[in-house]
Design an enzyme around this catalytic site. Structure first.
Site, PDB file in Angstrom:
ATOM      1  CB  CYS A   1       7.394   9.005  -7.098  1.00  0.00           C
ATOM      2  SG  CYS A   1       8.074   9.429  -5.499  1.00  0.00           S
TER       3      CYS A   1
ATOM      4  CB  CYS B   1       4.548  11.087  -5.590  1.00  0.00           C
ATOM      5  SG  CYS B   1       5.066  11.243  -3.862  1.00  0.00           S
ATOM      6  CG  ASP B   2       2.413   9.290  -1.017  1.00  0.00           C
ATOM      7  OD1 ASP B   2       2.998   8.420  -1.692  1.00  0.00           O
ATOM      8  OD2 ASP B   2       2.675   9.511   0.170  1.00  0.00           O
ATOM      9  CE  LYS B   3      -1.080  13.203   0.304  1.00  0.00           C
ATOM     10  NZ  LYS B   3       0.253  12.594   0.403  1.00  0.00           N
TER      11      LYS B   3
ATOM     12  CG  ASP C   1       3.619  13.221   0.319  1.00  0.00           C
ATOM     13  OD1 ASP C   1       3.466  14.255  -0.360  1.00  0.00           O
ATOM     14  OD2 ASP C   1       2.675  12.525   0.712  1.00  0.00           O
TER      15      ASP C   1
ATOM     16  CB  CYS D   1       7.877   5.240  -0.735  1.00  0.00           C
ATOM     17  SG  CYS D   1       8.568   6.905  -0.752  1.00  0.00           S
TER      18      CYS D   1
ATOM     19  CD  GLU E   1       1.883  12.031   4.192  1.00  0.00           C
ATOM     20  OE1 GLU E   1       3.101  11.813   4.096  1.00  0.00           O
ATOM     21  OE2 GLU E   1       1.035  11.513   3.448  1.00  0.00           O
TER      22      GLU E   1
ATOM     23  CB  SER F   1       4.167   9.051   5.959  1.00  0.00           C
ATOM     24  OG  SER F   1       4.658   8.043   5.107  1.00  0.00           O
TER      25      SER F   1
END
Length: 575
Positions: free
Chosen positions: A57, A130-132, A89, A202, A452, A478
């Site tokens: 990521c 990435c996500d956060k 994650d 992702c 998650e 997720s």
């Protein structure tokens, strides 16, 4: 000596470290890093990235940051690059490491805030993968309120397995298939080796891509900057343009809180709903709103969801991944369709200096494609994400229903006090059709960290139980989760919420059409259980996760750890 730069910097934070005789020591340190006198007297722009070698990521962000710096320099600014952490994650998922994930959002926001404050930067360009890291950087921008531009690092390319696109979620689901004996050891190995063929986040409409769409819908990112895959050189163009854009924002004094308003937050929620985005958006949008002093809770988010047509056929509920959305025109195609349908407020100002309607004036929704639909012929009249309330979740909870045929559930509770125990039961084939799998003490305080549950939901779905088993948790899911999964249940178990009072065999009723979730217990029985309940201790009694648990608020308000703009007496940008 003359105060060079005093005019251009008269109201900018960097005047404290670059203008006047008192700043001679500070200038000396800049000379040590090779800056010229001219560069020292230009606006300082923080270029913050979450570059690291932890996961695909983030791996391209260092390169993209160099493009941003070119744009800043070409527009008369002095870029100052720095990095912050991420927790990825896909690697943290399914074990103790996942407790670090949501905590990292706060640390990213705090660390970027402190770096900008500590060095008196005048503007900020933030690059995240990435996500956060996406909401973390956006939170910092709104908190600091210096002119800012957000850039997403870009999505991974889809993998190919037996002629079909695959993503990391297919690997998690393959674990469940492997446990059920429907695929072999070699099949699992083949899938894991092809699912992630490049750098990037992702690939489906999971949390990272959902938040990337939000960055454009909020107006913090340049138009069409989100969906270009991470490895494409085209991303460098957006880096250069973002560097130029932040300098334009400084000249016009357009700040994040001019951009992030109640109307733009509503626009962002509309785009999430329209694309079948991650349930985590209902956690991150309230957190971003908190930084601007705007009340925007879970209930506000899901009310917007319910009024929004579902027009983006995106994985995991639909067919397509981020690369497919890029191929038909990216996020602007989604926004244009929603603008044409009257679901987006076009008057909101953006980081381009223009309104969102002006940015999309020439955007065309392509014909002969089925990735993004028109609002008059949607996939569904209503969102693929719903909110639920009832005696099991008085503060509410959330569920993604995209791809589900059955929206009403009645089953018996099977309770687990942590995800590991639930995952073990799934992999031992102990979960059966009709079970309501309860995973509790996984909320923001109780986890701590609100893990998650993709490992567990993926395994359930992989075993073919996605339509017949409900999973209910005070933790999170997720963006890649599918199946009848309900998260963010509040109040959480750690504070005495009903989810912590459930027992094996309790009858659970869920109606995703009416938005209800209840347990079939009398008021007398519920009061009896409340009187018998005792708080539980966690294994995290020191360190950053302990510190997080002491300050974190409820999920329906974004699981934030500080009061936000409503308690401010001054804003950093005005020092």
């Amino acid at each position: 000596m003359s105060d060079k730069g005093s005019n251009i910097k008269s109201k900018l934070p960097s005047r404290y470290v670059s203008v006047g005789s008192k700043s001679a020591p500070h200038r000396s340190m800049y000379y040590a890093m090779g800056l010229t006198e001219e560069e020292i007297y230009q606006p300082f722009i923080g270029v913050a990235t979450t570059w690291n070698e932890s996961a695909p990521c983030n791996i391209t962000l260092g390169r993209q940051a160099q493009s941003v710096k070119i744009g800043v320099k070409e527009s008369g600014g002095t870029p100052r690059e720095f990095t912050t952490i991420t927790v990825t994650d896909g690697i943290a998922m399914g074990h103790e490491a996942m407790k670090s994930s949501l905590v990292s959002r706060e640390i990213i926001a705090d660390s970027v805030e402190l770096s900008v404050r500590g060095h008196c930067y005048d503007g900020l360009v933030g690059l995240a993968g990435c996500d956060k890291s996406l909401p973390g950087l956006m939170m910092a921008m709104v908190r600091l309120n210096v002119p800012s531009v957000f850039i997403y690092g870009g999505s991974i390319l889809p993998g190919q397995y037996k002629g079909e696109d695959v993503t990391i979620v297919d690997v998690f689901e393959a674990v469940g298939k492997h446990a059920a004996g429907t695929i072999s050891d070699n099949d699992l190995k083949e899938i894991e080796q092809v699912a992630c063929p490049s750098a990037g986040s992702c690939g489906g409409q999971f949390t990272a891509n959902t938040m990337a769409c939000i960055s454009e819908a909020l107006g913090l990112a340049l138009t069409n900057s989100a969906m270009t895959p991470a490895i494409y050189e085209e991303r460098d163009k957006y880096g250069i343009e973002s560097g130029k854009a932040v300098m334009n924002l400084i000249s016009k004094n357009i700040r994040p809180r001019d951009i992030v308003t109640l109307d733009s937050l509503k626009n962002a929620a509309v785009v999430v709903a329209a694309t079948g985005g991650s349930t985590n958006a209902a956690l991150h949008l309230p957190a971003i709103a908190n930084e601007a002093g705007i009340k925007f809770s879970l209930r506000d988010v899901v009310e917007i969801y319910q009024k929004t047509p579902y027009i983006g056929d995106m994985s995991p509920g639909g067919k397509y991944v981020a690369k497919d959305l890029y191929d038909v025109g990216g996020v602007p195609v989604v926004i244009k369709s929603l603008l044409d349908g009257g679901f987006i407020n076009g008057d909101c100002i953006t980081t381009t200096g223009n309104t969102i309607a002006e940015n999309h004036k020439t955007t065309i929704v392509p014909k002969n494609q089925d990735v993004v639909y028109s609002c008059d012929k949607p996939l569904s009249e209503h969102s693929s994400v719903v909110g639920l309330w009832g005696n099991l979740a008085e503060d509410g909870c959330i569920s993604k229903i995209a791809g589900l045929n059955k929206l009403i559930f009645n089953g018996k509770a099977k309770c687990f006090d942590c995800e590991e125990d639930a995952l073990t039961a799934v992999l031992k084939n102990e979960i059966k059709a009709g079970d309501a799998v309860i995973i509790r003490y996984e909320g923001p305080k109780g986890g701590p960290g609100m893990r998650e549950m993709l490992s567990t939901t993926g395994a359930i779905y992989g075993q073919g139980l996605g339509d017949t088993v409900a999973l209910i948790t005070d933790g999170r899911f997720s963006g890649g989760t599918r199946g009848f999964c309900i998260g963010h249940v509040g109040p959480e178990a750690a504070v005495g919420g009903m989810i912590g009072l459930l027992k094996d065999g309790d009858e659970i009723f869920i109606d995703a059409i009416k938005g209800e979730i209840n347990v079939n217990l009398s008021d007398e029985e519920i009061q009896k259980r409340k009187s018998e309940w005792k708080p539980r201790k966690t294994n995290h009694n020191s360190g950053s996760i302990w510190k997080y648990a002491q300050t974190v608020g409820p999920a329906y308000e974004g699981a934030v750890t500080q009061p936000g703009a409503k308690s401010e007496t001054h804003v950093y940008a005005d020092i």
